[in-house]
Scaffold this motif. Sequence first.
Motif, short mmCIF file in Angstrom:
data_model
loop_
_atom_site.label_atom_id
_atom_site.label_comp_id
_atom_site.label_asym_id
_atom_site.label_seq_id
_atom_site.Cartn_x
_atom_site.Cartn_y
_atom_site.Cartn_z
N TRP A 46 -11.41 -12.82 -31.79
CA TRP A 46 -12.39 -11.74 -31.91
C TRP A 46 -13.28 -12.09 -33.09
O TRP A 46 -12.83 -12.12 -34.23
N GLY A 66 -11.34 -8.75 -26.70
CA GLY A 66 -12.09 -7.59 -26.26
C GLY A 66 -12.70 -7.86 -24.89
O GLY A 66 -12.37 -8.86 -24.24
N ALA A 67 -13.63 -6.98 -24.51
CA ALA A 67 -14.25 -7.11 -23.18
C ALA A 67 -15.44 -8.06 -23.19
O ALA A 67 -15.65 -8.83 -22.26
N GLY A 68 -16.22 -8.03 -24.26
CA GLY A 68 -17.46 -8.81 -24.31
C GLY A 68 -17.23 -10.17 -24.94
O GLY A 68 -16.74 -10.26 -26.06
N LEU A 92 -9.37 0.61 -22.61
CA LEU A 92 -10.71 0.16 -23.01
C LEU A 92 -11.76 0.89 -22.16
O LEU A 92 -12.81 1.29 -22.65
N ARG A 224 -23.85 -4.18 -26.91
CA ARG A 224 -24.01 -5.14 -28.00
C ARG A 224 -25.34 -4.88 -28.69
O ARG A 224 -26.34 -4.57 -28.03
N HIS A 272 -19.00 0.54 -34.44
CA HIS A 272 -18.40 -0.25 -33.35
C HIS A 272 -16.96 0.22 -33.06
O HIS A 272 -15.99 -0.55 -33.15
N SER A 275 -14.95 1.88 -28.20
CA SER A 275 -13.78 1.50 -27.42
C SER A 275 -13.23 0.20 -28.02
O SER A 275 -13.94 -0.81 -28.04
C1 GLV Z 1 -15.81 -4.40 -27.77
O1 GLV Z 1 -16.92 -4.43 -28.23
C2 GLV Z 1 -15.35 -5.28 -26.74
O2 GLV Z 1 -16.11 -6.15 -26.31
O3 GLV Z 1 -14.20 -5.12 -26.31
#
Ligand code: GLV
Length: 309
Positions: A46, A66-68, A92, A224, A272, A275
């Motif tokens: 991360w 994370g997700a992104g 999430l 983002r 930030h 989630s």
């Molecule tokens: C948070 O920003 C994610 O990408 O999980």
Amino acid sequence: MGLVILRNDDLVNRWKKVLQHAAPDIPIYAMGEEVPHEAILMAAVWKHPPGSLSAFPNLKGIHCLGAGVDFILEDKGIPEELPVMRVVDPFLASDMAEYVLSQVMAFLKDLHRYKQDQVSGRWHPRPYRRIGDVTVGIMGLGTLGRSVAELLLKSGISTVGWTRDSDPDVDFPNFRGDAHRNAFLEQSDILVCLLPLTPDTRGILDYNLLSRLPGGALLINVARGPLLVDEDLIRALDEGLLSGACLDVFHKEPLPASHPFWNHPHVHMTPHVASVSDPDSVAPQIIDNYRRLTEGRPLKNEVSRERGY
Ligand code: GLV
């Protein structure tokens, strides 16, 4: 064999503890510790220091925490052939939905402005809006966008969606592609951005786009920071095109103290936190992907480098 966690914050040790608990047989190392570089097969990252992954000559895959995954794909030091996996997690998704619903409701009931009134000792009742008065437009209908839509619809909020090019396969009104973008924006009293950050979406939230929203609209950016052109948002707010912006993400985090968002009366910020990956919930999928990687089985939630998400 082994897995290294690369994240430059005080959560690194919590992740190590939870991952180690989920897989006592796999050696897990945290950034900052003495790491046997040759033994590392997977990095869970991360916002790792760019270039730091080249220290692991036998790396077989990278798992985003994370997700992104934009920050991974932007690290040009990472060999193209290394698979990148991202987190898909029910918390999430539901945490994001709860955050967006809170901001929608705060906007309808003017809660941010009343907080400012309180700070300046002002008693100033305003007419409030109801759920039925607005339509929320969601840009990006991936796992998070769909989860947000589901909660908004369940709460009785009229919701429309937009995707750049993929077929969203959802059962609420949605628009697809540049040709239908303005029709989508013109309905969106509240615009929620949940697009992935890719070279094609960087700066998509510009003055031209914002000026297509109905007068007095609200922007919620929970994706983002670099999706937004900051100066264009300030212009749109100062000209009264938008009545507010709820921002959870920024070009640079933490947001520099000199940034005009800090003192803008119509910018409502959170650091930030809309989630955040929950280690207890997410650790099993990282361990599962580690085992798949080392056993040569198909990976889960692998990112397409071409699409960028
Ligand atoms: C948070 O920003 C994610 O990408 O999980």
